[in-house]
Scaffold this motif. Structure first.
Motif, PDB file in Angstrom:
ATOM      1  N   THR A 114      26.815   5.293  15.808  1.00  0.00           N
ATOM      2  CA  THR A 114      26.607   6.225  16.923  1.00  0.00           C
ATOM      3  C   THR A 114      26.877   5.487  18.229  1.00  0.00           C
ATOM      4  OG1 THR A 114      24.258   5.657  17.150  1.00  0.00           O
ATOM      5  CG2 THR A 114      24.825   7.451  15.610  1.00  0.00           C
ATOM      6  N   GLN A 146      33.744   7.534  10.677  1.00  0.00           N
ATOM      7  CA  GLN A 146      32.764   7.846  11.721  1.00  0.00           C
ATOM      8  C   GLN A 146      33.203   7.419  13.122  1.00  0.00           C
ATOM      9  OE1 GLN A 146      28.643   6.713  10.691  1.00  0.00           O
ATOM     10  NE2 GLN A 146      29.393   6.087   8.685  1.00  0.00           N
ATOM     11  N   ASP A 148      36.320   7.841  14.905  1.00  0.00           N
ATOM     12  CA  ASP A 148      37.444   8.410  15.642  1.00  0.00           C
ATOM     13  C   ASP A 148      37.049   8.810  17.069  1.00  0.00           C
ATOM     14  OD1 ASP A 148      35.828  10.231  14.341  1.00  0.00           O
ATOM     15  OD2 ASP A 148      37.342  11.788  14.248  1.00  0.00           O
ATOM     16  N   THR A 149      35.923   9.520  17.206  1.00  0.00           N
ATOM     17  CA  THR A 149      35.459   9.936  18.540  1.00  0.00           C
ATOM     18  C   THR A 149      35.012   8.737  19.355  1.00  0.00           C
ATOM     19  OG1 THR A 149      34.710  12.040  17.605  1.00  0.00           O
ATOM     20  CG2 THR A 149      33.874  11.461  19.775  1.00  0.00           C
ATOM     21  N   PHE A 152      38.068   6.897  20.676  1.00  0.00           N
ATOM     22  CA  PHE A 152      38.711   7.661  21.758  1.00  0.00           C
ATOM     23  C   PHE A 152      37.961   7.456  23.074  1.00  0.00           C
ATOM     24  CE2 PHE A 152      39.416  11.445  24.325  1.00  0.00           C
ATOM     25  CZ  PHE A 152      40.798  11.533  24.304  1.00  0.00           C
ATOM     26  N   SER A 153      36.630   7.474  23.019  1.00  0.00           N
ATOM     27  CA  SER A 153      35.832   7.284  24.231  1.00  0.00           C
ATOM     28  C   SER A 153      36.004   5.869  24.782  1.00  0.00           C
ATOM     29  CB  SER A 153      34.347   7.540  23.925  1.00  0.00           C
ATOM     30  OG  SER A 153      34.142   8.879  23.516  1.00  0.00           O
ATOM     31  N   CYS A 194      41.526  10.851  10.340  1.00  0.00           N
ATOM     32  CA  CYS A 194      41.443  11.103  11.792  1.00  0.00           C
ATOM     33  C   CYS A 194      41.490   9.792  12.573  1.00  0.00           C
ATOM     34  CB  CYS A 194      40.160  11.865  12.120  1.00  0.00           C
ATOM     35  SG  CYS A 194      40.173  13.581  11.607  1.00  0.00           S
TER      36      CYS A 194
END
Length: 356
Positions: A114, A146, A148-149, A152-153, A194
């Protein structure tokens, strides 16, 4: 004009989307993957004019394309990805007395990833003294589905926000290096797809196997995107001692008349070919090559310094002993690489019988 982009998953449960269904337009790609790669690279690359705005040596300056984002990948573990990033940090070495940290390694190994867990590592590196720092994100293959996002950030938006509202922003002069092992077998519907599709758009260096590196050097197909044999490692006394002894042993040179003096000879291609031939592992990793070299280097160093292997001290009665010892030491690690413990003694005796 109002453009609404939405997924087709569960669209029948959305009254709003159902009303807009009559206005749906078929999506047609207007840019290729190469276009996206070129665009992102232009955004990640810091020009020489922009670099002059910052004081000191910038982290992105150690990248061969002056990029503030670099993905270091391989298809297997033990291919030297961490070593590649460590070499970048070594080039960035700060002057004595500086409070700047050269490289910060952030392990992303799970089991659950996370923004909160990653931000805990980054919170202490938010002041101006960390403007020239390499952030090394070590991503385990187990958590690829877990990240990919998260990637990107970190890499595109250049920032991260946790569940408490804390925000970390990456300074333009800092470099984010991502270490990743790509699965050998991939499908379009695999959970990691992804993250892997996104990584393919980023500036990337691939650490290839020693066998692939030797083939690329042989054909002259060298590329900055393919990391082959490290030149500094090739010139080191550890590799040179092993290489020079192997070279003379295969050529049936009189080893009683040879001593390693620290000089550099030969080429990286020839050195790698001899190491692949002698190590006894089919298609080895760089880690296995280095373990073989490190072991053999210690033995050869001890042999060269032994009075019993020096004809000038031990006398003519010991002539040939050094060649026998070197021959045995070259074969010994190859014999002991993989067999079960019970078979090692038998194989070792067979090798001794062949040499005598």
């Amino acid at each position: 004009r109002l453009v609404i982009v939405c997924t087709n998953e569960g669209e029948e449960r959305s009254h709003f989307i159902s009303k807009l269904h009559s206005h749906q337009q078929q999506y047609t790609p207007i840019h290729t993957i190469a276009d996206f790669c070129t665009y992102l690279k232009s955004k990640f690359t810091m020009t020489s004019l922009a670099q002059k705005q910052f004081k000191g040596k910038l982290a992105c300056s150690v990248d061969h394309e002056s990029s503030c984002v670099r993905v270091v990948k391989s298809k297997r573990s033990g291919m030297g990805k961490s070593l590649y990033i460590q070499k970048m940090a070594k080039k960035l070495k700060q002057p004595k007395g500086s409070s700047t940290v050269d490289c910060v390694t952030i392990p992303i190994h799970g089991p659950i990833v996370t923004p909160d867990t990653v931000l805990k590592f980054l919170q202490e590196y938010i002041d101006e003294s960390c403007n020239s720092t390499i952030f090394h994100f070590d991503i385990s293959p187990k958590v690829l589905r877990q990240v990919d996002t998260l990637l990107f950030s970190l890499l595109v938006l250049r920032g991260l926000c946790d569940s408490h509202g804390s925000v970390w922003r990456c300074h333009p002069s800092q470099l984010c290096a991502v270490e990743i092992t790509v699965p050998l077998h991939q499908t379009n519907d695999c959970p990691e797809r992804c993250a892997l599709s996104f990584v393919e758009l980023l500036p990337t260096v691939e650490c290839v196997t020693p066998y692939e590196a030797q083939q690329l050097m042989k054909s002259g197909q060298k590329s900055p995107e393919k990391h082959l044999m490290d030149d500094e490692e090739f010139r080191s006394s550890t590799f040179q001692r092993v290489y020079q002894y192997l070279r003379r042993h295969i050529a049936k040179y009189d080893l009683d008349a040879f001593s390693f003096t620290g000089s550099v000879e030969g080429s990286a291609q020839d050195c790698l070919y001899l190491l692949l031939t002698a190590c006894g592992v089919q298609n080895p990793s760089w880690l296995e090559i280095r373990n073989f070299v490190m072991f053999l280097n210690i033995q050869l160093h001890s042999c060269q310094n032994s009075v019993f292997c020096d004809v000038n001290i031990a006398g003519e009665g010991m002539r040939g002993l050094k060649g026998f010892v070197v021959k045995f030491m070259i074969r010994c690690p190859r014999t002991l690489q993989h067999p079960p413990f019970k078979e090692k003694k038998t194989l070792l005796l067979e090798e001794l019988a062949k040499m005598t």
